[in-house]
Design a protein around this motif. Structure first.
Motif, PDB file in Angstrom:
ATOM      1  N   ASP A 203      -9.555  -1.665  30.602  1.00 42.28           N
ATOM      2  CA  ASP A 203      -9.036  -2.127  31.147  1.00 42.28           C
ATOM      3  C   ASP A 203      -7.936   0.081  31.894  1.00 42.28           C
ATOM      4  N   GLU A 204      -8.731   0.532  31.410  1.00 38.75           N
ATOM      5  CA  GLU A 204      -8.022   1.991  31.497  1.00 38.75           C
ATOM      6  C   GLU A 204      -9.841   2.784  32.437  1.00 38.75           C
ATOM      7  N   PRO A 205      -8.948   3.416  33.879  1.00 42.04           N
ATOM      8  CA  PRO A 205     -10.251   3.436  34.840  1.00 42.04           C
ATOM      9  C   PRO A 205     -11.303   4.110  34.354  1.00 42.04           C
ATOM     10  N   SER A 206     -11.337   5.234  33.334  1.00 46.08           N
ATOM     11  CA  SER A 206     -12.488   5.738  32.852  1.00 46.08           C
ATOM     12  C   SER A 206     -13.355   4.577  31.387  1.00 46.08           C
ATOM     13  N   GLY A 207     -12.918   3.666  31.736  1.00 49.02           N
ATOM     14  CA  GLY A 207     -13.793   2.677  30.441  1.00 49.02           C
ATOM     15  C   GLY A 207     -13.526   3.049  29.147  1.00 49.02           C
ATOM     16  N   PRO A 208     -14.387   2.647  27.851  1.00 45.88           N
ATOM     17  CA  PRO A 208     -14.521   2.451  27.113  1.00 45.88           C
ATOM     18  C   PRO A 208     -14.943   4.068  27.111  1.00 45.88           C
ATOM     19  N   PRO A 209     -14.774   4.916  26.024  1.00 38.03           N
ATOM     20  CA  PRO A 209     -15.888   6.273  25.256  1.00 38.03           C
ATOM     21  C   PRO A 209     -16.735   6.247  24.770  1.00 38.03           C
ATOM     22  N   LEU A 210     -17.926   6.879  24.925  1.00 38.98           N
ATOM     23  CA  LEU A 210     -19.494   6.252  24.387  1.00 38.98           C
ATOM     24  C   LEU A 210     -19.519   5.909  22.860  1.00 38.98           C
ATOM     25  N   GLY A 211     -18.400   6.507  22.489  1.00 40.59           N
ATOM     26  CA  GLY A 211     -18.554   6.559  20.488  1.00 40.59           C
ATOM     27  C   GLY A 211     -18.598   5.209  20.702  1.00 40.59           C
ATOM     28  N   LEU A 212     -16.448   4.866  20.787  1.00 41.56           N
ATOM     29  CA  LEU A 212     -16.472   2.978  20.892  1.00 41.56           C
ATOM     30  C   LEU A 212     -17.678   2.118  21.608  1.00 41.56           C
ATOM     31  N   ARG A 213     -18.482   2.848  22.505  1.00 46.07           N
ATOM     32  CA  ARG A 213     -19.676   1.003  22.949  1.00 46.07           C
ATOM     33  C   ARG A 213     -20.285   1.406  21.893  1.00 46.07           C
ATOM     34  N   LEU A 214     -20.460   2.526  21.469  1.00 45.92           N
ATOM     35  CA  LEU A 214     -21.499   2.494  20.337  1.00 45.92           C
ATOM     36  C   LEU A 214     -21.088   1.734  19.384  1.00 45.92           C
ATOM     37  N   ARG A 215     -20.152   2.073  19.208  1.00 48.74           N
ATOM     38  CA  ARG A 215     -19.416   0.738  17.714  1.00 48.74           C
ATOM     39  C   ARG A 215     -19.587  -0.840  18.421  1.00 48.74           C
ATOM     40  N   HIS A 216     -19.346  -0.861  19.359  1.00 44.79           N
ATOM     41  CA  HIS A 216     -19.103  -2.094  19.986  1.00 44.79           C
ATOM     42  C   HIS A 216     -20.806  -2.474  19.668  1.00 44.79           C
ATOM     43  N   LYS A 217     -21.875  -2.246  20.363  1.00 41.77           N
ATOM     44  CA  LYS A 217     -22.376  -2.699  19.738  1.00 41.77           C
ATOM     45  C   LYS A 217     -23.293  -3.094  19.065  1.00 41.77           C
TER      46      LYS A 217
END
Length: 617
Positions: free
Chosen positions: A334-348
Motif C-alpha cells: 500500500d506504500e508508493p515505494s512498495g516492499p523494500p528489497l530485503g522484505l521481497r527476498l524474505r517473502h520469496k
C-alpha cells in the motif's frame, strides 16, 4: 463524507425472474458444468441442460402436489446439491422459498412455517422431519412434507414413529417429486416459471430480531438480480464461465450463501457444495475451486491450524516469522515505494517454505476469497494478501440481500468493507448510522408493517450499524446500534431470547449473552442474592464460603440446566457454549441497569471485558 454511490454495472431485467438464468444457461452453455455433485465419493460435473431438466422435473412434482403460484415452500437442509436444485424448482413452480436453518429448534420451525404460511416443506433428515411433526398441530396451512434423504425403511413411515412421511418407498424428495410430476407437461412448467416478475417475492428469509421473534425479510427476484448481477460484473475476472469455480460450504439458509448460489448460476461458473465443514480441507483439495467464499472464522481456523501444526513439528518460530513477513509485505504493497528489497527476498523464501503450502490447503488454484458475515480484521486481511491469497472483505445484511458493500479485486482497502454495491447508495446519518438505498434491498418484513416502516423510513434502510465513509467511498463499520450479536462465523443471535430462558431459573438474577465477533455465544451470569443462601441450605452447602459456593460443582451443574433451558429456545448455532458466574450484581447504582431494568450492554461489556475474554481463553 456523508454519502457515496457507484453507477450500476448490471441492468435488472424489466420483466422475468431467476428461473430465466437456468433456461438461458441451458440454451447458451448446454454442456458447460454449472454444478458439480458427489457421486460415488467423486466430484461429477452437471451440465446446464442436465441441471435444467432436473429442476423442471422436481418443479412438476411440486405443481402436481398442489403448490400454487405465490405459495410458500419451506426448505430445511444442510448445504448440498439438492438445496440449489430444489430452490430453483420451487421458483420454477411459481412459489416462494422459505429457508430454515438445519439447526433450528421446533419452536423456531413452528414460528417460521406458521408466520410464512408455508403449504409444504422439504427437510433433509429424520430429525428434521420429527421436529416438523412435533409442531404440526400449529401449522394449519402445511399439507406436504418431503424428506430429501431416503426413508430408513420401505413402509413410507419414519422408523419408530407413527408420523406419515414420504409417499414413495426407498426414495428421497427429488425422486418422489420427479415421479409425482410425470403427468405434468413442459408447457405447464413454462407457464409457472414465467409467471413471476422481477418484483415478485423470491424468498422470505427470517432473521433474528431484538423481540425474539425472527422477522421475515421479503427479497424479490429484482433484489437478487441487482445484487448478484452487480457483484458478478464488478468481480468479472473471478467469474469466468468454463474456467472459474466456487465451493459453497456456508449455510444456504443464510443470505450470504444464497448470494454465492445465485451469483454462480448467473455468471455462470461451476458450483460445488460441502455439507460437513469438517471435511472442507479434503474437499478443497479434490474440488480445487478458483474462488472461495467464507466467513472470518474459517480463515481464522486455517491460520490457527497451520500455526499449531507448525508448532507441533518444531517449526513454530519459522511460521511466526513467515506470518510476520507476509503481514509486513502486504502493508508495504500500500506504500508508493512498495516492499523494500530485503522484505521481497524474505517473502520469496517464505513463499517456498510456508505460503505455497498454505495455498495448497486452500485448494491450490484460488487466489481470491470473499469474506462476509462478520468483521475480518486487518491482521488476517494483511496476512492472507501477503501469502498470495487475497481475502476481499464485504458487508451486508439479510435486508440488503447480502453484500451492500465489498472490496473490489483491483482496489482493495484492508480494514474497510469496501465501496457500495454498484447501483446502490450508502449514506451516513447524523448519528453515524449506515443508511442504504438501492434495488437490492428487501421490500419489507412479512406480516410486519410496523417494523417495515421503521426500517425503511424515508425510502432509506436503517441498518442499525454505525460507520464512516472515506474520501474514496470506502465504508468502515465502527459499531452497532442494535443489540443483535454476530459471531465470528456470521451467525446472528438475538440475545434476549436465550437470556429470558436462563433468567427463568430461580438462581439467576441477571444474564447477558456475549459473542459479538467471537467463535460462539457465551454468557455472564449473576446470582439471585435471596435464593442463593436458600439453595445452599437445601443442598447442605452452608459451610462453604461465598467464593467456594460460586465454584461448587453442584451449583454450576444447576446453572448449566438453566443455560440448557435457554438454549432449547434457539438453534445449536445460537446456543450458549460457556458461561461465567460473576461475584457481583448488575444494578442501577452500579451503572449496569437502566431505570427500566434494561441491561446497559456496552457498560457491562467494558467493565467485565476480562471475564468475557476468559470465556474464550
Amino acid at each position: 463524507m456523508r454519502e457515496f454511490s457507484l453507477p450500476a454495472l448490471y441492468e435488472v431485467p424489466a420483466d422475468g425472474n431467476l428461473t430465466d438464468l437456468i433456461r438461458r444457461n441451458a440454451a447458451q452453455h448446454p454442456d458447460v458444468a454449472v454444478v458439480a455433485r458427489k457421486r460415488g465419493g467423486e466430484w461429477a460435473d452437471v451440465g446446464a441442460a442436465e441441471f435444467l431438466a432436473e429442476v423442471q422435473a422436481a418443479a412438476k412434482g411440486l405443481i402436481a402436489s398442489g403448490v400454487q403460484q405465490g405459495d410458500r415452500v419451506a426448505l430445511m437442509s444442510r448445504t448440498r446439491y439438492e438445496w440449489t436444485l430444489l430452490d430453483f424448482a420451487i421458483w420454477s413452480a411459481g412459489a416462494v422459498t422459505v429457508p430454515v436453518y438445519e439447526t433450528s429448534s421446533p419452536e423456531q420451525i413452528a414460528w417460521i412455517l406458521s408466520d410464512s404460511g408455508a403449504v409444504a416443506a422439504l427437510v433433509e433428515t429424520d430429525e428434521h422431519l420429527r421436529a416438523v411433526e412435533s409442531v404440526r398441530d400449529r401449522l394449519p396451512a402445511l399439507r406436504d412434507v418431503w424428506r430429501i434423504d431416503p426413508p430408513r425403511n420401505s413402509r413410507g413411515r419414519d422408523a419408530g414413529s407413527d408420523a406419515p412421511t414420504d409417499t414413495g418407498t426407498g426414495s428421497g424428495a427429488v425422486e418422489q417429486l420427479t415421479a409425482a410430476g410425470g403427468d405434468i407437461d413442459d408447457a405447464t412448467v413454462e407457464v409457472r416459471s414465467s409467471a413471476a416478475n422481477a418484483d415478485s417475492p423470491a424468498t422470505i428469509v427470517y432473521t433474528s430480531g431484538t423481540t425474539g421473534r425472527p422477522k421475515g425479510c421479503v427479497l424479490t427476484h429484482r433484489s437478487f438480480f441487482a445484487e448478484c448481477g452487480n457483484v458478478v460484473e464488478r468481480l468479472r475476472p473471478m467469474f469466468r464461465t468454463g474456467e472459474s469455480s466456487v465451493l459453497l460450504f456456508l449455510p444456504i439458509a443464510h443470505v450470504f450463501g444464497r448470494l454465492v448460489q445465485v451469483a454462480a448460476v448467473m455468471a455462470p461458473i461451476k458450483l460445488g457444495h460441502v455439507s460437513d465443514v469438517k471435511a472442507l480441507t479434503d474437499e478443497l483439495a479434490a474440488f480445487r475451486p478458483t474462488m472461495i467464499l467464507g466467513v472470518p472464522r474459517v480463515f481464522e481456523k486455517v491460520f490457527n491450524s497451520a500455526r499449531a501444526q507448525a508448532q507441533a513439528g518444531g517449526k513454530g518460530k519459522i511460521f511466526d516469522k513467515a506470518a510476520e513477513t507476509a503481514t509486513a509485505y502486504s502493508r508495504a504493497l500500500d506504500e508508493p515505494s512498495g516492499p523494500p528489497l530485503g522484505l521481497r527476498l524474505r517473502h520469496k523464501l517464505f513463499d517456498v517454505l510456508v505460503y505455497s503450502k498454505l495455498r495448497t490447503v486452500l485448494g491450490g488454484l484460488a487466489t481470491h476469497a470473499i469474506s462476509g458475515g462478520a468483521p475480518l480484521g486487518e491482521r488476517l486481511g494483511h496476512f492472507y494478501r501477503g501469502i498470495g491469497f487475497t481475502v476481499l472483505e464485504g458487508y451486508g445484511l439479510t435486508e440488503s440481500c447480502a453484500a451492500t458493500a465489498f472490496n473490489p479485486y483491483d482496489r482493495q482497502k484492508i480494514g474497510t468493507v469496501g465501496q457500495p454495491l454498484p447501483g446502490s447508495v450508502v449514506r451516513i446519518a447524523d448519528d453515524g448510522e449506515v443508511l442504504l438505498h438501492g434495488e437490492h434491498l428487501f421490500t419489507g418484513y412479512w406480516n410486519n408493517e410496523q417494523a417495515t416502516q421503521e426500517a425503511l423510513a424515508d425510502g432509506w434502510f436503517h441498518t442499525g450499524d454505525l460507520g464512516t465513509l472515506d474520501s474514496d467511498g470506502y465504508l468502515a463499520i465502527t459499531g452497532r446500534k442494535k443489540e443483535i450479536l454476530v459471531t465470528a462465523g456470521g451467525k446472528n443471535i438475538a440475545p434476549s431470547v436465550i437470556e429470558d430462558g436462563i433468567r427463568a431459573h430461580a438462581l439467576v438474577a441477571e444474564c447477558m449473552v456475549v459473542g459479538d465477533g467471537r467463535p460462539f455465544a457465551g454468557a455472564l451470569l449473576t446470582l439471585d442474592e435471596e435464593f442463593l443462601p436458600r439453595w445452599a441450605q437445601e443442598h447442605g452447602k452452608m459451610t462453604l464460603s461465598h467464593e467456594q459456593l460460586l465454584r461448587d460443582e453442584e451449583l454450576l451443574a444447576e446453572l448449566q440446566q438453566a443455560v440448557d433451558t435457554g438454549n432449547a429456545l434457539v438453534s445449536r448455532a445460537e446456543s450458549v457454549r460457556k458461561f461465567r458466574v460473576l461475584d457481583t450484581q448488575f444494578t442501577e447504582e452500579s451503572g449496569h441497569i437502566t431505570p427500566s431494568l434494561k441491561l446497559k450492554r456496552g457498560v457491562v461489556a467494558k467493565d467485565f471485558a476480562d471475564d468475557i475474554d476468559a470465556l474464550y481463553a
